[in-house]
Design a protein around this motif. Structure first.
Motif, PDB file in Angstrom:
ATOM      1  N   LYS A   1      -2.509   1.840   9.305  1.00  0.00           N
ATOM      2  CA  LYS A   1      -2.664   3.067   8.506  1.00  0.00           C
ATOM      3  C   LYS A   1      -3.388   4.143   9.316  1.00  0.00           C
TER       4      LYS A   1
ATOM      5  N   ASP B   1       0.827  -1.205   0.000  1.00  0.00           N
ATOM      6  CA  ASP B   1       0.000   0.000   0.000  1.00  0.00           C
ATOM      7  C   ASP B   1       0.864   1.260   0.000  1.00  0.00           C
TER       8      ASP B   1
ATOM      9  N   GLU C   1      -1.461  -2.250  -6.036  1.00  0.00           N
ATOM     10  CA  GLU C   1      -2.868  -2.522  -5.779  1.00  0.00           C
ATOM     11  C   GLU C   1      -3.086  -3.680  -4.804  1.00  0.00           C
ATOM     12  N   GLN C   2      -4.213  -3.593  -4.097  1.00  0.00           N
ATOM     13  CA  GLN C   2      -4.597  -4.576  -3.086  1.00  0.00           C
ATOM     14  C   GLN C   2      -4.630  -5.991  -3.651  1.00  0.00           C
TER      15      GLN C   2
ATOM     16  N   ASP D   1       1.957   2.053  -3.355  1.00  0.00           N
ATOM     17  CA  ASP D   1       0.831   2.194  -4.301  1.00  0.00           C
ATOM     18  C   ASP D   1       0.690   0.999  -5.234  1.00  0.00           C
TER      19      ASP D   1
END
Length: 401
Positions: A384, A110, A115-116, A113
């Motif tokens: 987060k 994450d 993707e999940q 950046d």
């Protein structure tokens, strides 16, 4: 002040106050760096998840994440890729190590950046390789001949690294003499008395310890800043010069040993350690295939320390370098899973660990995997949130006391 900041400040009490601003600054870099600097938060929260603890006991490094694997030269002279940080090591449920690593995949991807969907795939890959390796019951090591992909390139480059390259980074010439550089942002000048005492101490270690190098003399020492979670501990770097061979130098790292942040949340009986440094190097010897050269312990001014050589080949995989190389990510995660399982198998039956048959049976049982994945995914979201709270407090100056 928020409860989160109170938890962080309380844990960091006892560290060098003049170094804590560097730690708090490092933790503000991104959620992954924050995660690296708050291992204690992870285990404080994990203690509520009893299902995660339902796994065989084994030795763990305790702070396993994507950047706690790297290259080093073993005492046999060969270069390896393996787990490389054991400050938090304890006897604990095997799943503790796995869930911390998988959480780091979700946080690290994450932060980059990625993707999940890819993070999920990599987490499942890690679990598959880890459990398959554990089930097979045979520990495997990774060296240049057996490595693949970017790890092979990483180790091949490490093999070519020379001591003079490291010396050039860490030293400078003054009056035609080689000295440790104080222009390096990781090096700090020591007061005269402490420097003299440290020089005398390491000189005694060289002359009396069976683990020390022969025929070397201390030529200088500085305070050394390194890592994230360990910023604030007492840590020193020594320049040693051979008394027999012209222009032959060694760099020695001496790092304070503190209690593991995992141990308050592990309820199994631990070995009776004479010192925290003994715990650290014993676990390292259990978990690594081959330990690095000059690994030793010492006591100085009432604290215990781990000593080892600072090597030109020692380095960690930095995931920022390979964010766009998905195939390389796949191979690296696969290797990390293999090494995690291999470390646990290698320590099987030692000092209270489950035997290999029990670890193998755990690897063959799929029932624990989905709950662990779910927890790691949710806890990454928690980190987060913690990070965002932390940034607000950090920018408001609430971490200065």
């Amino acid at each position: 002040m928020s409860k989160l900041i109170e938890r962080i400040l309380k844990f960091n009490q006892g560290l060098l106050p003049e170094m804590l601003p560097y730690k708090y600054e490092a933790m503000a870099e991104n959620p992954f760096r924050f995660y690296r600097g708050t291992c204690h938060l992870f285990y404080e929260d994990l203690q509520m998840e009893k299902a995660i603890a339902a796994s065989p006991l084994t030795w763990i490094c305790g702070d396993l994440h994507l950047e706690n694997f790297g290259s080093y030269r073993g005492e046999n002279g060969l270069v390896y890729f393996d787990l490389n940080d054991f400050d938090e090591s304890v006897l604990a449920p095997a799943s503790f190590e796995v869930v911390r690593l998988i959480t780091s995949i979700f946080i690290g991807f994450d932060s980059l950046d990625i993707e999940q969907k890819k993070a999920d795939k990599m987490a499942r890959l890690f679990l598959k390789t880890y459990s398959t390796t554990l089930a097979a019951g045979k520990a495997i090591s990774i060296e240049p001949r057996t490595a693949k992909g970017i790890v092979r390139d990483f180790l091949t480059a490490a093999e070519k690294s020379k001591a003079k390259d490291l010396l050039e980074k860490r030293t400078e010439k003054k009056s035609k003499k080689l000295v440790l550089s104080l222009t390096d942002e990781r090096h700090f000048k020591l007061d005269r008395k402490l420097k003299a005492d440290l020089t005398s101490h390491i000189s005694d270690w060289i002359s009396t310890s069976s683990d020390g190098p022969y025929n070397y003399k201390v030529k200088g020492c500085v305070f050394r800043l390194a890592g994230t979670g360990s910023i604030g501990v007492k840590r020193y770097l020594f320049l040693l010069k051979s008394t027999n061979t012209r222009n032959n130098y060694l760099l020695i790292d001496m790092k304070q040993s503190r209690p593991s942040s995992v141990s308050p949340f592990v309820h199994c009986k631990q070995p009776a350690w004479a010192a925290e440094s003994e715990r650290i190097i014993t676990a390292q010897r259990h978990l690594q295939n081959v330990t690095p050269s000059l690994l030793s312990t010492t006591d100085f001014r009432g604290d215990t320390y781990v000593i080892q050589e600072l090597q030109p080949v020692k380095d960690s995989i930095k995931f920022k370098m390979i964010r766009d190389q998905y195939r390389d990510l796949y191979l690296v995660i696969d290797d990390m899973a293999l090494l995690t399982a291999s470390a646990q198998l290698r320590s099987g039956g030692r000092g209270g660990s489950a035997i290999i048959d029990e670890l193998s049976a755990f690897g063959k049982n799929p029932d624990w995997q989905e709950p662990l994945l779910d927890y790691a995914r949710k806890y990454a979201a928690t980190v987060k949130k913690y990070y965002n709270q932390y940034i607000r407090s950090y920018e408001a100056g609430k971490l200065t006391r």
